[in-house]
Motif scaffolding. Structure first.
Motif, short mmCIF file in Angstrom:
data_model
loop_
_atom_site.label_atom_id
_atom_site.label_comp_id
_atom_site.label_asym_id
_atom_site.label_seq_id
_atom_site.Cartn_x
_atom_site.Cartn_y
_atom_site.Cartn_z
N SER A 1 7.69 -13.61 1.61
CA SER A 1 6.53 -14.50 1.72
C SER A 1 6.24 -15.14 0.37
CB SER A 1 5.31 -13.71 2.18
OG SER A 1 4.14 -14.49 2.04
N ALA A 2 6.08 -16.47 0.38
CA ALA A 2 5.74 -17.20 -0.85
C ALA A 2 4.30 -16.91 -1.26
CB ALA A 2 5.94 -18.69 -0.65
N ARG B 1 2.83 -13.99 -0.94
CA ARG B 1 2.77 -12.62 -1.46
C ARG B 1 3.24 -12.66 -2.91
NH1 ARG B 1 2.65 -7.44 0.94
NH2 ARG B 1 2.31 -8.43 2.93
N ARG B 2 2.41 -12.22 -3.85
CA ARG B 2 2.74 -12.31 -5.28
C ARG B 2 3.42 -11.05 -5.81
NH1 ARG B 2 3.19 -17.22 -5.44
NH2 ARG B 2 1.34 -18.49 -5.30
N ARG B 3 2.77 -9.90 -5.65
CA ARG B 3 3.32 -8.68 -6.24
C ARG B 3 3.38 -7.51 -5.29
NH1 ARG B 3 -0.01 -9.58 -11.68
NH2 ARG B 3 -1.69 -9.27 -10.21
N THR B 4 2.62 -7.53 -4.24
CA THR B 4 2.55 -6.35 -3.38
C THR B 4 3.74 -6.27 -2.42
OG1 THR B 4 1.22 -7.53 -1.76
CG2 THR B 4 0.03 -6.29 -3.45
N VAL B 5 4.07 -5.04 -2.08
CA VAL B 5 5.12 -4.75 -1.09
C VAL B 5 4.48 -3.83 -0.06
CG1 VAL B 5 7.37 -3.68 -0.71
CG2 VAL B 5 6.94 -4.94 -2.83
N SER B 6 4.75 -4.09 1.20
CA SER B 6 4.23 -3.20 2.25
C SER B 6 5.30 -3.05 3.33
CB SER B 6 2.92 -3.74 2.83
OG SER B 6 3.12 -5.00 3.41
N ALA B 7 5.10 -2.06 4.17
CA ALA B 7 6.06 -1.79 5.24
C ALA B 7 5.35 -1.15 6.41
CB ALA B 7 7.17 -0.88 4.73
N VAL C 1 9.73 -4.66 6.22
CA VAL C 1 9.30 -4.57 4.83
C VAL C 1 8.91 -5.97 4.38
CG1 VAL C 1 9.92 -3.90 2.47
CG2 VAL C 1 10.85 -2.62 4.42
N LEU C 2 7.67 -6.12 3.90
CA LEU C 2 7.15 -7.40 3.44
C LEU C 2 7.20 -7.45 1.92
CD1 LEU C 2 4.00 -7.33 5.74
CD2 LEU C 2 6.17 -8.48 6.21
N ILE C 3 7.89 -8.47 1.37
CA ILE C 3 8.06 -8.56 -0.08
C ILE C 3 7.79 -9.99 -0.56
CG2 ILE C 3 9.78 -6.69 -0.15
CD1 ILE C 3 11.94 -8.84 -0.44
N PRO C 4 7.49 -10.16 -1.86
CA PRO C 4 7.33 -11.51 -2.40
C PRO C 4 8.65 -12.28 -2.33
CG PRO C 4 6.40 -9.87 -3.89
CD PRO C 4 7.18 -9.13 -2.85
N ALA C 5 8.58 -13.59 -2.09
CA ALA C 5 9.77 -14.43 -1.96
C ALA C 5 10.59 -14.46 -3.25
CB ALA C 5 9.36 -15.85 -1.56
N ALA D 1 18.19 -6.97 -6.17
CA ALA D 1 18.13 -5.59 -6.70
C ALA D 1 16.74 -5.01 -6.50
CB ALA D 1 18.51 -5.57 -8.18
N GLU D 2 15.70 -5.81 -6.78
CA GLU D 2 14.33 -5.35 -6.56
C GLU D 2 14.08 -5.09 -5.07
OE1 GLU D 2 11.46 -7.40 -9.84
OE2 GLU D 2 12.53 -8.77 -8.51
#
Length: 198
Positions: free
Chosen positions: A34-35, A37-43, A52-56, A61-62
């Motif tokens: 998601s563009a 989403r800045r820093r948070t990760v959730s699942a 798993v939701l991550i910043p774009a 590797a991250e």
């Protein structure tokens, strides 16, 4: 011959399998970038898969690292319900049937609070298995690995090739060993102030 992370302080580094497979119990993993989403990760779980939701902007590797972290976090949350000794014995019976053809038949399986340097122990002559209370709240696949490890000791007391062949059938052996190695390594780190949660 593999080093035994349950009974030895010498733990070689291991490469973890790709978390995108999730293992047979976890099911498939879907990554949603998601563009906004800045820093948070959730699942969360969605049917038989994990989302798993991550910043774009996150690198591959991250992404891999965070998927592993989030899968372990979800698994730990799901296994928070405390297993009693009776449930632990039932679980040992199921693992023995599934991976050891039912040949390992412990007389007792129980939690103990006096094992701070081992995750589990087994006395083959008595048929007794003891698991450290420190495993409570860890992901189910980790508890299952430790249980299976001790069940295998009922059949093969040492850590020779025959012992390790028994554990090859469990598909999450390497991941569980890596998890336990990580816990031990984290315990050895100096305690730093808690990171800011987002």
């Amino acid at each position: 011959m593999p080093v035994d992370p349950l009974h030895s302080a010498a733990r070689p580094p291991r490469s973890a399998p790709s978390p995108l497979t999730g293992g047979p119990e976890a099911g498939p993993v879907e990554i949603r970038r998601s563009a906004r989403r800045r820093r948070t990760v959730s699942a969360y779980r969605e049917g038989d898969r994990t989302v798993v939701l991550i910043p774009a902007r996150m690198s591959e590797a991250e992404e891999q690292r965070w998927v592993t972290v989030m899968l372990d976090k979800l698994a730990a949350q799901e296994s928070k319900r405390m297993l009693g000794d009776a449930e632990l014995a039932e679980r040992a019976g199921r693992l023995s049937a599934q991976y050891l053809d039912g040949r390992a038949r412990p007389a007792t399986v129980r939690w103990v609070t006096n094992q701070n340097t081992r995750w589990g122990s087994c006395t083959p002559a008595e048929g007794s298995i003891r698991l450290s209370h420190r495993l409570q709240g860890m992901p189910e696949y980790v508890v299952d690995y430790v249980l299976l490890h001790e069940l295998a000791h009922l059949l093969v007391p040492g850590h020779g090739p025959g012992f390790w062949r028994l554990l090859e059938a469990y598909p999450r052996t390497e991941r569980a060993r890596g998890y336990l190695e990580g816990v031990v390594a984290a315990d050895r780190l100096p305690h730093l102030p808690a990171a800011r949660s987002e």
